[in-house]
Design a protein around this motif. Sequence first.
Motif, mmCIF file in Angstrom:
data_model
loop_
_atom_site.group_PDB
_atom_site.id
_atom_site.type_symbol
_atom_site.label_atom_id
_atom_site.label_comp_id
_atom_site.label_asym_id
_atom_site.label_seq_id
_atom_site.Cartn_x
_atom_site.Cartn_y
_atom_site.Cartn_z
ATOM 1 N N PHE A 133 0.826 -1.205 0.000
ATOM 2 C CA PHE A 133 0.000 0.000 0.000
ATOM 3 C C PHE A 133 0.856 1.250 0.000
ATOM 4 O O PHE A 133 1.973 1.265 0.518
ATOM 5 C CB PHE A 133 -0.903 0.035 1.244
ATOM 6 C CG PHE A 133 -1.895 -1.079 1.321
ATOM 7 C CD1 PHE A 133 -3.140 -0.962 0.718
ATOM 8 C CD2 PHE A 133 -1.590 -2.245 2.003
ATOM 9 C CE1 PHE A 133 -4.055 -1.993 0.783
ATOM 10 C CE2 PHE A 133 -2.500 -3.285 2.077
ATOM 11 C CZ PHE A 133 -3.736 -3.155 1.457
ATOM 12 N N SER A 134 0.303 2.316 -0.574
ATOM 13 C CA SER A 134 0.868 3.661 -0.456
ATOM 14 C C SER A 134 -0.187 4.558 0.182
ATOM 15 O O SER A 134 -1.381 4.339 0.027
ATOM 16 C CB SER A 134 1.244 4.218 -1.837
ATOM 17 O OG SER A 134 2.317 3.501 -2.404
ATOM 18 N N GLY A 135 0.280 5.591 0.875
ATOM 19 C CA GLY A 135 -0.667 6.497 1.509
ATOM 20 C C GLY A 135 -0.101 7.083 2.788
ATOM 21 O O GLY A 135 1.097 6.966 3.029
ATOM 22 N N VAL A 167 5.082 6.523 1.090
ATOM 23 C CA VAL A 167 4.513 7.080 2.318
ATOM 24 C C VAL A 167 4.337 8.576 2.119
ATOM 25 O O VAL A 167 5.319 9.311 1.915
ATOM 26 C CB VAL A 167 5.406 6.815 3.540
ATOM 27 C CG1 VAL A 167 4.820 7.481 4.783
ATOM 28 C CG2 VAL A 167 5.559 5.316 3.767
ATOM 29 N N ASN A 168 3.104 9.042 2.137
ATOM 30 C CA ASN A 168 2.813 10.447 1.906
ATOM 31 C C ASN A 168 3.263 11.276 3.107
ATOM 32 O O ASN A 168 2.688 11.158 4.193
ATOM 33 C CB ASN A 168 1.303 10.621 1.665
ATOM 34 C CG ASN A 168 0.924 12.075 1.429
ATOM 35 O OD1 ASN A 168 1.783 12.906 1.141
ATOM 36 N ND2 ASN A 168 -0.359 12.373 1.531
ATOM 37 N N PRO A 169 4.268 12.139 2.955
ATOM 38 C CA PRO A 169 4.765 12.912 4.112
ATOM 39 C C PRO A 169 3.756 13.927 4.624
ATOM 40 O O PRO A 169 3.855 14.390 5.753
ATOM 41 C CB PRO A 169 6.021 13.608 3.548
ATOM 42 C CG PRO A 169 5.758 13.713 2.084
ATOM 43 C CD PRO A 169 4.989 12.478 1.714
ATOM 44 N N ASN A 170 2.778 14.281 3.793
ATOM 45 C CA ASN A 170 1.765 15.253 4.211
ATOM 46 C C ASN A 170 0.491 14.587 4.721
ATOM 47 O O ASN A 170 -0.458 15.262 5.090
ATOM 48 C CB ASN A 170 1.410 16.167 3.032
ATOM 49 C CG ASN A 170 2.600 16.971 2.547
ATOM 50 O OD1 ASN A 170 3.363 17.501 3.351
ATOM 51 N ND2 ASN A 170 2.787 17.028 1.232
ATOM 52 N N GLY A 171 0.465 13.258 4.702
ATOM 53 C CA GLY A 171 -0.718 12.553 5.181
ATOM 54 C C GLY A 171 -0.749 12.501 6.689
ATOM 55 O O GLY A 171 0.266 12.701 7.364
ATOM 56 N N LYS A 172 -1.925 12.257 7.219
ATOM 57 C CA LYS A 172 -2.074 12.127 8.664
ATOM 58 C C LYS A 172 -1.668 10.705 9.040
ATOM 59 O O LYS A 172 -2.485 9.793 9.063
ATOM 60 C CB LYS A 172 -3.506 12.439 9.081
ATOM 61 C CG LYS A 172 -3.896 13.886 8.817
ATOM 62 C CD LYS A 172 -5.311 14.173 9.282
ATOM 63 C CE LYS A 172 -5.674 15.631 9.053
ATOM 64 N NZ LYS A 172 -7.040 15.948 9.482
#
Length: 263
Positions: free
Chosen positions: A29-31, A110-115
Amino acid sequence: GGFAYFDDKFNCIRINALSREPSINKLAFSGPFNVHTNAYVVLHKMGRTHSLRIDTFREAGFESFAWVRPEEKIEFSPISMDYDIRDGSFVFFREDRTAVAYAVDYSEYVNPNGKVGFISEAMAHIGKSECIQRVIQPTYEIEAWNHGGKAEFTQRMIQPICEIEAWKSSFHQFLVTPVDTSKLIETLEDKRTLLHMACHAVLGKNFIADVLSNNLEKNNLSHQDSFGWNPIHYACRFSPNDCDLIKLLVDTCPDAVRQSDPY
């Protein structure tokens, strides 16, 4: 469980089973990515949202999920504008209907701006999680019943690990013996949650025993915070192998053991 795949005539052409046994195959997964604001309404109307039955997700404040098909659009827009999701995604909904998406994607970006709070831990340990057989009725349904059908949504989230680490590093100068509880309490929004934070931050039995030397703090062992947990809940969740700590808390406040959490 697993995933069943069908052709355009609804013939099942493949089944991939999820297993805890070692395998060369991996579901990556990515996110996490922000989600279209009307995703819950649209997917719920189609009967595609499902209650979450895995403990770590519900602890994170997520109560339901849905599968979004490859390149599927919600009201003519992609499920997320943050990433080109081509192979489908799992969307996780909180009680206030906000959501995050984890895309099936072998790059494992891994989205650095994700929660990336507690849900990331849930994703990482999904194979070790336990299934909840009875799912508590979502808060918004209870509120809707209480208000004659007019729902009011709340977001009940455990504090992210990154915030706990930041809190712990901010009072390093106060980690002396005896513990200056008054200084530590000043750093808290809820002044009755010093023991909760200490157990969440895994500060250990000796530190917590020192805090409990203040008799006023003993009364807070039965205090349930905004997430519905008392210090014993945090100790069992984050220090399950520290039997000395858990025994200390139970012996000091046996009544707290009988307090149930929201899940």
